[in-house]
Design a protein around this motif. Structure first.
Motif, short mmCIF file in Angstrom:
data_model
loop_
_atom_site.label_atom_id
_atom_site.label_comp_id
_atom_site.label_asym_id
_atom_site.label_seq_id
_atom_site.Cartn_x
_atom_site.Cartn_y
_atom_site.Cartn_z
N ILE A 22 -22.37 24.75 25.57
CA ILE A 22 -21.64 23.51 25.37
C ILE A 22 -20.44 23.81 24.51
CG2 ILE A 22 -21.77 21.16 24.44
CD1 ILE A 22 -24.76 21.28 24.96
N ASN A 23 -19.26 23.73 25.07
CA ASN A 23 -18.05 24.08 24.36
C ASN A 23 -17.11 22.89 24.30
OD1 ASN A 23 -18.65 26.92 23.99
ND2 ASN A 23 -18.44 27.07 26.20
N ASN A 24 -16.34 22.81 23.19
CA ASN A 24 -15.32 21.77 23.04
C ASN A 24 -15.86 20.39 23.36
OD1 ASN A 24 -13.39 23.80 22.46
ND2 ASN A 24 -13.18 24.20 24.65
N PHE A 25 -16.97 20.06 22.74
CA PHE A 25 -17.65 18.79 23.00
C PHE A 25 -16.76 17.63 22.56
CE2 PHE A 25 -20.68 15.38 22.41
CZ PHE A 25 -21.57 15.56 23.44
N LYS A 26 -16.58 16.66 23.43
CA LYS A 26 -15.76 15.51 23.14
C LYS A 26 -16.66 14.32 22.87
CE LYS A 26 -11.96 17.76 24.20
NZ LYS A 26 -10.95 18.12 23.18
N LEU A 27 -16.40 13.61 21.76
CA LEU A 27 -17.22 12.47 21.40
C LEU A 27 -16.33 11.39 20.82
CD1 LEU A 27 -20.23 11.51 21.14
CD2 LEU A 27 -20.09 12.23 18.77
N GLY A 28 -16.50 10.17 21.27
CA GLY A 28 -15.71 9.08 20.72
C GLY A 28 -15.95 8.95 19.23
N LEU A 29 -14.88 8.68 18.49
CA LEU A 29 -14.98 8.66 17.04
C LEU A 29 -15.87 7.54 16.54
CD1 LEU A 29 -11.28 9.45 16.09
CD2 LEU A 29 -13.22 10.99 16.15
N GLN A 30 -16.06 6.49 17.32
CA GLN A 30 -16.85 5.36 16.86
C GLN A 30 -18.29 5.40 17.37
OE1 GLN A 30 -15.47 3.37 14.65
NE2 GLN A 30 -13.61 4.62 14.87
N SER A 31 -18.65 6.47 18.09
CA SER A 31 -20.00 6.55 18.64
C SER A 31 -21.02 6.69 17.53
CB SER A 31 -20.11 7.76 19.58
OG SER A 31 -21.44 7.95 19.97
N LEU A 43 -12.06 14.91 10.62
CA LEU A 43 -12.98 15.35 9.58
C LEU A 43 -12.16 16.04 8.48
CD1 LEU A 43 -15.85 16.79 11.80
CD2 LEU A 43 -15.67 14.51 10.79
N LYS A 44 -11.47 15.22 7.67
CA LYS A 44 -10.60 15.73 6.64
C LYS A 44 -10.74 14.88 5.38
CE LYS A 44 -8.32 18.99 8.95
NZ LYS A 44 -8.25 20.42 8.52
N GLU A 45 -10.42 15.50 4.22
CA GLU A 45 -10.37 14.78 2.95
C GLU A 45 -11.62 13.92 2.72
OE1 GLU A 45 -5.51 14.47 2.94
OE2 GLU A 45 -6.72 12.63 3.03
N PHE A 46 -12.75 14.58 2.80
CA PHE A 46 -14.03 13.87 2.75
C PHE A 46 -14.23 13.09 1.45
CE2 PHE A 46 -15.85 15.44 6.58
CZ PHE A 46 -15.33 16.70 6.76
N LYS A 47 -13.82 13.67 0.33
CA LYS A 47 -14.13 13.05 -0.96
C LYS A 47 -13.45 11.70 -1.14
CE LYS A 47 -14.96 17.51 -3.17
NZ LYS A 47 -14.57 18.47 -4.22
N GLN A 48 -12.36 11.46 -0.39
CA GLN A 48 -11.67 10.18 -0.45
C GLN A 48 -11.83 9.39 0.85
OE1 GLN A 48 -9.87 13.16 -1.24
NE2 GLN A 48 -10.45 12.89 -3.39
N ASN A 49 -12.73 9.83 1.72
CA ASN A 49 -12.82 9.20 3.03
C ASN A 49 -14.28 9.04 3.46
OD1 ASN A 49 -12.56 8.35 5.68
ND2 ASN A 49 -10.95 9.83 6.20
N PRO A 50 -14.92 7.93 3.09
CA PRO A 50 -16.32 7.70 3.47
C PRO A 50 -16.52 7.69 4.98
CG PRO A 50 -15.65 6.18 1.75
CD PRO A 50 -14.40 6.86 2.21
N SER A 51 -15.54 7.27 5.74
CA SER A 51 -15.68 7.24 7.21
C SER A 51 -15.82 8.64 7.77
CB SER A 51 -14.48 6.53 7.84
OG SER A 51 -14.43 5.17 7.44
N LEU A 92 -19.20 12.94 10.02
CA LEU A 92 -19.81 14.27 9.88
C LEU A 92 -21.32 14.15 9.84
CD1 LEU A 92 -19.45 17.34 9.42
CD2 LEU A 92 -19.53 16.84 6.96
N GLY A 93 -21.83 13.14 9.10
CA GLY A 93 -23.28 12.96 9.00
C GLY A 93 -23.93 12.74 10.35
#
Length: 462
Positions: free
Chosen positions: A5-14, A184-192, A197-198
């Motif tokens: 499974i390569n380059n898996f695409k997933l909607g950001l709101q899933s 998936l950037k700036e996690f410490k200031q971005n709960p979303s 990631l979780g």
């Protein structure tokens, strides 16, 4: 997961995880394997009773199975018979299975002997039961792997690779996502971002992040926060060959080297060396005495030729051989390899070299602990291949000294012995030596020793 499974695409709101959990499935498979092994032991010993006594059930067979079963299950768990590795590799599963059976059998035989219960114990039934059970268990492993590949896929592990601008990670049967595409950037200031990631790492057995050096601290923080088995890819650590991490109170260090054999393996190898060397010296002492007398009578000089050679850890040691050249022309630095018509070699020396009898004093080196029966052959410091010193041909030459040198080795039984007229002569030997070190095992040493008997007399001895 039936394919890579390569380059898996997933909607950001899933809200769905990337993959279903394999943990419960693995536990179920382990349980079935345990039940299957118990059934195989029962069937194997019942068959042994029928084969030996014609009774079904034969009380002696059932009694021995009941004694053996708890030992096998206990050792099986410790030997990782029921582990992820045993589900990922059929060869690993079968090796661990057979090793656990052998250990359990040896332990039971010891207990029976120690308690003087041999009269109540049928060796024939036990041996047959063990053989039948082993065959049934191996067949069950083949069926298990066929089932896994057909209904689960090529792996029972969920692995996620997060690509964030670091070195390329080539890993089959893994899920892959781009940190940039999935925000998936700036996690410490971005709960979303932490939430996304979780969800992505849910049910993952391994999470591998490939990122630049300056982003490793942040990724380390969020991977620990996510409570997953997280890993960071590093090209520099790969080049160093890092094999582990050690944490102390005031510093952390990378482990980049380890001996090829652990303590248990070194003890086994040493016992093997002594079990061969001591009887060999006793049996071959008349041959060695005759060789010593012949050397002394033919020409003046010492009986033994003592030369400094490279041993374990690239440390020097004095290696013994029967002198086969005139004493005044012996090459103690090994700068000149012996040739087929070498005028330095005496008549007795030619016979000793042709039959490899000149090497027998190295059994004394084995007793001293400088050498092993089997290992890479030791070389003189000035040895050359073509017109280059050995280590100038390939710097990996130094790695062959991570084990004790041997009287014989994998290179020798493959025919790579004698003079090194060309660089290729050394390259062939080095490849075999490094292969031997990487794959060492005691049965392999025994096989090399047996194969050596077929090449004791050879046309490259001059």
């Amino acid at each position: 997961m039936n394919a890579p499974i390569n380059n898996f695409k997933l909607g950001l709101q899933s809200s769905r995880a990337l993959a279903p959990s394999f943990e419960r499935r693995r536990i179920q498979i382990y349980l079935f394997m345990v039940i299957g092994d118990i059934g195989a032991l029962l069937a194997g010993f019942l068959l042994a009773g029928v084969a030996y006594n014609g009774d079904l059930p034969y009380s002696m067979a059932l009694f021995e199975m009941q004694l053996f079963l708890p030992l096998y299950l206990t050792l099986g768990f410790y030997q990782r018979v029921y582990s992820i590795d045993a589900l990922e590799s059929r060869n690993f599963a079968i090796r661990r299975l057979l090793w656990s059976l052998a250990l359990s059998a040896a332990l039971l035989v010891f207990v029976v002997f120690y308690t003087k219960s041999a009269e109540d114990f049928s060796r024939a039934v036990f041996t047959l039961g063990l053989c039948f059970s082993a065959m049934l268990m191996i067949a069950a492993r083949f069926c298990t792997f066929s089932f896994l590949h057909k209904f689960i896929g090529p792996t029972v592990l969920n692995v996620l690779v997060i690509e964030d601008g670091g070195p390329e990670v080539k890993l089959d049967h893994s899920y892959r996502i781009s940190a940039e595409e999935h925000q998936l950037k700036e996690f410490k200031q971005n709960p979303s971002a932490l939430d996304r990631l979780g969800r992505y790492v849910a049910n993952m057995d391994r999470v591998i992040v490939s990122c630049p050096l300056d982003q490793r601290e942040e990724w380390s923080f969020v991977l620990r926060a996510a409570g997953v088995n997280g890993e960071l890819v590093s090209e520099s650590l790969h080049e160093l060959g890092a094999i582990g991490l050690h944490r102390e109170e005031h510093f952390t260090s990378l482990a980049i080297a380890a001996g090829p054999l652990d303590l248990r393996a070194r003890i086994l190898k040493r016992l093997f060396d002594l079990s061969i060397a001591v009887p060999a010296i006793l049996v071959l002492s008349p041959v060695m005495l005759a060789a010593a007398i012949a050397v002394k009578l033919e020409s003046e000089g010492p009986v033994f030729f003592v030369q400094r050679r490279l041993g374990r850890g690239n440390r020097f040691f004095s290696m013994f051989k029967f002198r086969s050249m005139r004493a005044a022309e012996s090459d103690h630095d090994g700068m000149r390899s012996a040739a087929k018509d070498d005028d330095r070699i005496t008549r007795v020396g030619k016979i000793l070299r042709k039959t490899s009898v000149d090497e027998l004093p190295q059994l004394l080196n084995v007793l001293r602990g400088d050498m092993s029966i089997v290992g890479p052959r030791p070389h003189a410091l000035g040895s050359q291949a073509g017109k280059k010193l050995f280590w100038e041909v390939d710097v990996a030459y130094w790695h062959r000294h991570s084990l004790k040198p041997g009287l014989t080795g994998l290179a020798q039984v493959r025919g790579f012995r004698g003079a090194t007229d060309k660089e290729r002569d050394l390259e062939d030997r080095l490849k075999s030596d490094l292969e031997y070190i990487a794959n060492w095992n005691l049965p392999g040493d025994f096989l090399i020793l047996v194969r050596t008997l077929a090449v004791v007399v050879h046309d490259r001895a001059f």
